[in-house]
Design a protein around this motif. Structure first.
Motif, short mmCIF file in Angstrom:
data_model
loop_
_atom_site.label_atom_id
_atom_site.label_comp_id
_atom_site.label_asym_id
_atom_site.label_seq_id
_atom_site.Cartn_x
_atom_site.Cartn_y
_atom_site.Cartn_z
N LEU A 104 24.70 39.35 28.69
CA LEU A 104 26.09 38.89 28.59
C LEU A 104 27.04 39.92 29.18
N HIS A 105 26.77 41.18 28.88
CA HIS A 105 27.63 42.25 29.39
C HIS A 105 27.62 42.28 30.92
N LEU A 106 26.44 42.18 31.49
CA LEU A 106 26.33 42.19 32.95
C LEU A 106 27.00 40.97 33.58
N ASP A 107 26.87 39.81 32.94
CA ASP A 107 27.56 38.61 33.44
C ASP A 107 29.08 38.78 33.39
N ALA A 108 29.58 39.33 32.29
CA ALA A 108 31.02 39.56 32.15
C ALA A 108 31.50 40.60 33.15
N ALA A 109 30.70 41.65 33.39
CA ALA A 109 31.07 42.69 34.35
C ALA A 109 31.18 42.09 35.76
N ARG A 110 30.25 41.22 36.12
CA ARG A 110 30.29 40.55 37.42
C ARG A 110 31.58 39.74 37.54
N ASN A 111 31.90 39.00 36.49
CA ASN A 111 33.14 38.21 36.51
C ASN A 111 34.37 39.11 36.60
N SER A 112 34.34 40.22 35.90
CA SER A 112 35.46 41.15 35.94
C SER A 112 35.72 41.63 37.36
N LEU A 113 34.67 41.96 38.07
CA LEU A 113 34.84 42.39 39.46
C LEU A 113 35.42 41.28 40.32
N HIS A 114 34.98 40.06 40.09
CA HIS A 114 35.54 38.94 40.85
C HIS A 114 37.02 38.71 40.50
N TRP A 115 37.38 38.87 39.23
CA TRP A 115 38.80 38.74 38.86
C TRP A 115 39.62 39.81 39.58
N GLU A 116 39.09 41.02 39.63
CA GLU A 116 39.80 42.11 40.31
C GLU A 116 39.96 41.80 41.80
N MET A 117 38.90 41.31 42.42
CA MET A 117 38.97 40.96 43.84
C MET A 117 40.00 39.86 44.07
N LEU A 118 40.01 38.86 43.20
CA LEU A 118 40.96 37.75 43.34
C LEU A 118 42.39 38.26 43.17
N ALA A 119 42.61 39.14 42.22
CA ALA A 119 43.96 39.70 42.01
C ALA A 119 44.42 40.49 43.23
N GLN A 120 43.53 41.27 43.81
CA GLN A 120 43.90 42.06 44.98
C GLN A 120 44.21 41.16 46.17
N ALA A 121 43.41 40.12 46.36
CA ALA A 121 43.67 39.17 47.45
C ALA A 121 44.98 38.42 47.22
N ALA A 122 45.24 38.07 45.96
CA ALA A 122 46.49 37.36 45.63
C ALA A 122 47.70 38.24 45.92
N GLN A 123 47.59 39.52 45.61
CA GLN A 123 48.69 40.44 45.93
C GLN A 123 48.88 40.55 47.44
#
Length: 163
Positions: A104-123
């Motif tokens: 679960l931790h690794l799945d959440a970490a993967r999602n966290s990185l994708h959220w960060e990537m999406l936020a950076q692209a959105a900016q």
């Protein structure tokens, strides 16, 4: 397909997977009340992320599919519940729980990185809608990671030393 669209797809898939895995872990470890209740609550967060990502995908011309399956009902749920009851009486469930928390931790970490990537692209593209989405959802994903990490820290000593 743009990088933003690819990231939305990956994040949608990841959050859907995490919602389903959290539900599965909650059912598998039904006799561990804290695990059961918190994992169920965290699964709802990911299910909501899936819905919000589908809406955002629609705004970007993507069809991201159906909402996550609710696996809390039906034959599969009954089977998981009986398995949890049987496993609750044996010493091995502790190791299974640690493995589940790690995954679960690794799945959440993967999602966290994708959220960060999406936020950076959105900016970078000045997409206020995507930035608001990432800003609203990413903190919950970080909370999911903190919970799994805390549970591993709390449970590892007693489980691993008692083997």
């Amino acid at each position: 397909m743009t990088g933003i669209e690819l990231t939305l797809r990956a994040l949608h898939h990841g959050e859907r997977h995490l919602a389903e895995e959290l539900t599965t872990v909650a059912e598998r470890h039904r006799t561990e009340h804290e695990i059961h209740h918190v994992a169920t609550d965290l699964a709802r967060w990911s299910a909501e992320h899936v819905r919000l990502l589908a809406d955002a995908g629609h705004d970007h011309g993507l069809d991201l599919g159906d909402p996550p399956r609710d696996s809390s009902y039906g034959l599969l749920s009954a089977l998981r519940e009986k398995t949890a009851e049987a496993l609750g009486r044996r010493p091995e469930p502790g190791l299974l729980l640690l493995r589940d928390l790690r995954d679960l931790h690794l799945d959440a970490a993967r999602n966290s990185l994708h959220w960060e990537m999406l936020a950076q692209a959105a900016q970078a593209t000045r997409d206020d809608g995507l930035l608001a989405l990432a800003s609203a959802c990413h903190p919950q994903t970080l909370r999911q990671m903190r919970w799994t990490n805390t549970m591993v820290k709390e449970l590892s000593p007693q489980i691993l030393v008692s083997l």
